[in-house]
Design an enzyme around this catalytic site. Sequence first.
Site, mmCIF file in Angstrom:
data_model
loop_
_atom_site.group_PDB
_atom_site.id
_atom_site.type_symbol
_atom_site.label_atom_id
_atom_site.label_comp_id
_atom_site.label_asym_id
_atom_site.label_seq_id
_atom_site.Cartn_x
_atom_site.Cartn_y
_atom_site.Cartn_z
ATOM 1 N N ASP A 1 2.040 -0.363 11.678
ATOM 2 C CA ASP A 1 0.946 -1.037 11.010
ATOM 3 C C ASP A 1 1.239 -2.606 11.004
ATOM 4 O O ASP A 1 0.162 -3.251 10.504
ATOM 5 C CB ASP A 1 1.023 -0.715 9.511
ATOM 6 N N LYS B 1 0.845 -1.272 0.263
ATOM 7 C CA LYS B 1 0.133 0.009 -0.023
ATOM 8 C C LYS B 1 0.847 1.328 -0.073
ATOM 9 O O LYS B 1 0.745 2.338 -0.701
ATOM 10 C CB LYS B 1 -0.922 -0.020 1.168
ATOM 11 N N LYS C 1 -5.013 6.866 14.173
ATOM 12 C CA LYS C 1 -5.233 6.026 13.074
ATOM 13 C C LYS C 1 -6.572 6.426 12.739
ATOM 14 O O LYS C 1 -7.378 7.287 13.171
ATOM 15 C CB LYS C 1 -4.587 4.747 13.152
ATOM 16 N N SER D 1 5.166 10.800 10.168
ATOM 17 C CA SER D 1 6.321 11.168 9.177
ATOM 18 C C SER D 1 5.831 11.621 7.874
ATOM 19 O O SER D 1 6.464 12.232 7.115
ATOM 20 C CB SER D 1 7.249 9.793 9.078
ATOM 21 N N GLN D 2 4.254 11.394 7.972
ATOM 22 C CA GLN D 2 3.711 11.885 6.422
ATOM 23 C C GLN D 2 3.883 13.360 6.253
ATOM 24 O O GLN D 2 3.738 13.587 5.028
ATOM 25 C CB GLN D 2 2.393 11.236 6.367
ATOM 26 N N ARG E 1 -6.949 -2.318 10.149
ATOM 27 C CA ARG E 1 -6.035 -3.359 10.921
ATOM 28 C C ARG E 1 -6.760 -3.902 12.014
ATOM 29 O O ARG E 1 -6.374 -5.033 12.592
ATOM 30 C CB ARG E 1 -5.015 -2.261 11.477
ATOM 31 N N SER F 1 8.232 6.914 13.054
ATOM 32 C CA SER F 1 8.292 6.251 11.804
ATOM 33 C C SER F 1 9.418 6.483 10.763
ATOM 34 O O SER F 1 8.908 7.108 9.820
ATOM 35 C CB SER F 1 6.849 6.174 11.208
#
EC number: 2.5.1.19
Length: 440
Positions: A316, A29, A343, A172-173, A390, A199
């Site tokens: 994840d 993904k 999330k 971190s996105q 998840r 991350s």
Amino acid sequence: MTDGLPERFDVLVHPVSELRGELRAQPSKNYTTRYLLAAALAEGETRVVGAATSEDAEALIRCLRAWGADVDRVGEDVVVRGFGAHPRAGMTLNPGNAGAVARFLMGVAALTTDTTFVTDYSESLGRRPQGDLLAALERLGARVSSRNGQLPVTLSGPVRGGRVEVSAQRSSQYASALMFLGPLLPDGLDLRLTGEIKSHAPLRQTLDTLAAFGLQARASADLTRITIPGGQAYRPGRVLVPGDYPGSAALLVAAALLPGEVTVTNLREGDLQGEREALNVLRAMGADLVREGDRVTVRGGRPLHAVTRDGDSFTDAVQALTAAAAFARGTTTWENVATLRLKECDRISDTRRELERLGLTATETADSLSITGADRIPGDLTADGHGDHRMIMLLTLLGLRAEAPLRITGAHHIRKSYPLFFRHLEELGAHFEYLPTDAA
């Protein structure tokens, strides 16, 4: 739907005595998202080989088309003819419930004027924080309006680039979003990441993606400073999406919990996905796990024991590994996982509640989750999937080992990252009933 299942459904998970077979890991993904965006930022044609078919990927494709890219699925590949540095202005984009998609596109939106981001998932993506990214874009000169740092958001450029700080404390996105933008800015980007970086692995995946598209970028060893020269161009071509470690971790945990033998292929040994560490964690818990090249085999049914691990590098995979912890001797603790609260649901508190509903003992702190293993789970109840792919994976794995069937609500949300999850488990011997529902 391509999976042959109802549009919206609960799933009834039946206990099984063994799992056996071989599966090819679904496409990553994270890499699909990065490659599709980079392909759109290139002028010319790029073939993304073996792209994911998840809801997140489809949401990104819709947005890229709205911005002017020509995107076609050709078999298992996606062919993109990009818009380069010139996405259409004045568009309204709906990234669905895809947080990474929304953030990456918000970064690139600084190349446009009057791009608005909305979502149909006001209780999920609509609540997730975007303020740190928006503040960085404002410091670069973008005009930004938002609802207290949340969607809906409207962005306008242009920006020239230069030095900018962005907090990496929550995600971190935000930094990755700016990294995709940086090469196309006249002055490039001298990016300083502040706070404790969450991350690292996804940042390395973004750097890897930039390199795959012919771009120069330099990063310090600790990733606190990333320098990207300006005036570059994304180079079109052909990229191959690797196998997905987060989804495959769920298959391998299922294999460890039950007698039998399961092999998952297409798992690159040197992959940059942080969830690759899930294999080492599972092995440390006592699973019989063997790697041969890109093939990973688990011989199941061995007793598992608890571990304590810093879960930041494999967030994840934490939910899947929690299923292993539920049957492990002792108390397992996942530390440094505060980002799980941000999330699709609160994956710390909501997981604790669902485990307690199933009769297990679990505790939490602000940034950790502890699970005390049990010999048995009775089943014969309904668990809440919390609209989170998840969580649905975790509950499914528990149901496979329960003593009676377990119903999971909103199981169609599995399509966000792993549309064929139930079908793949069926190939290994699992048995599910799909119960249509009108619930969102």
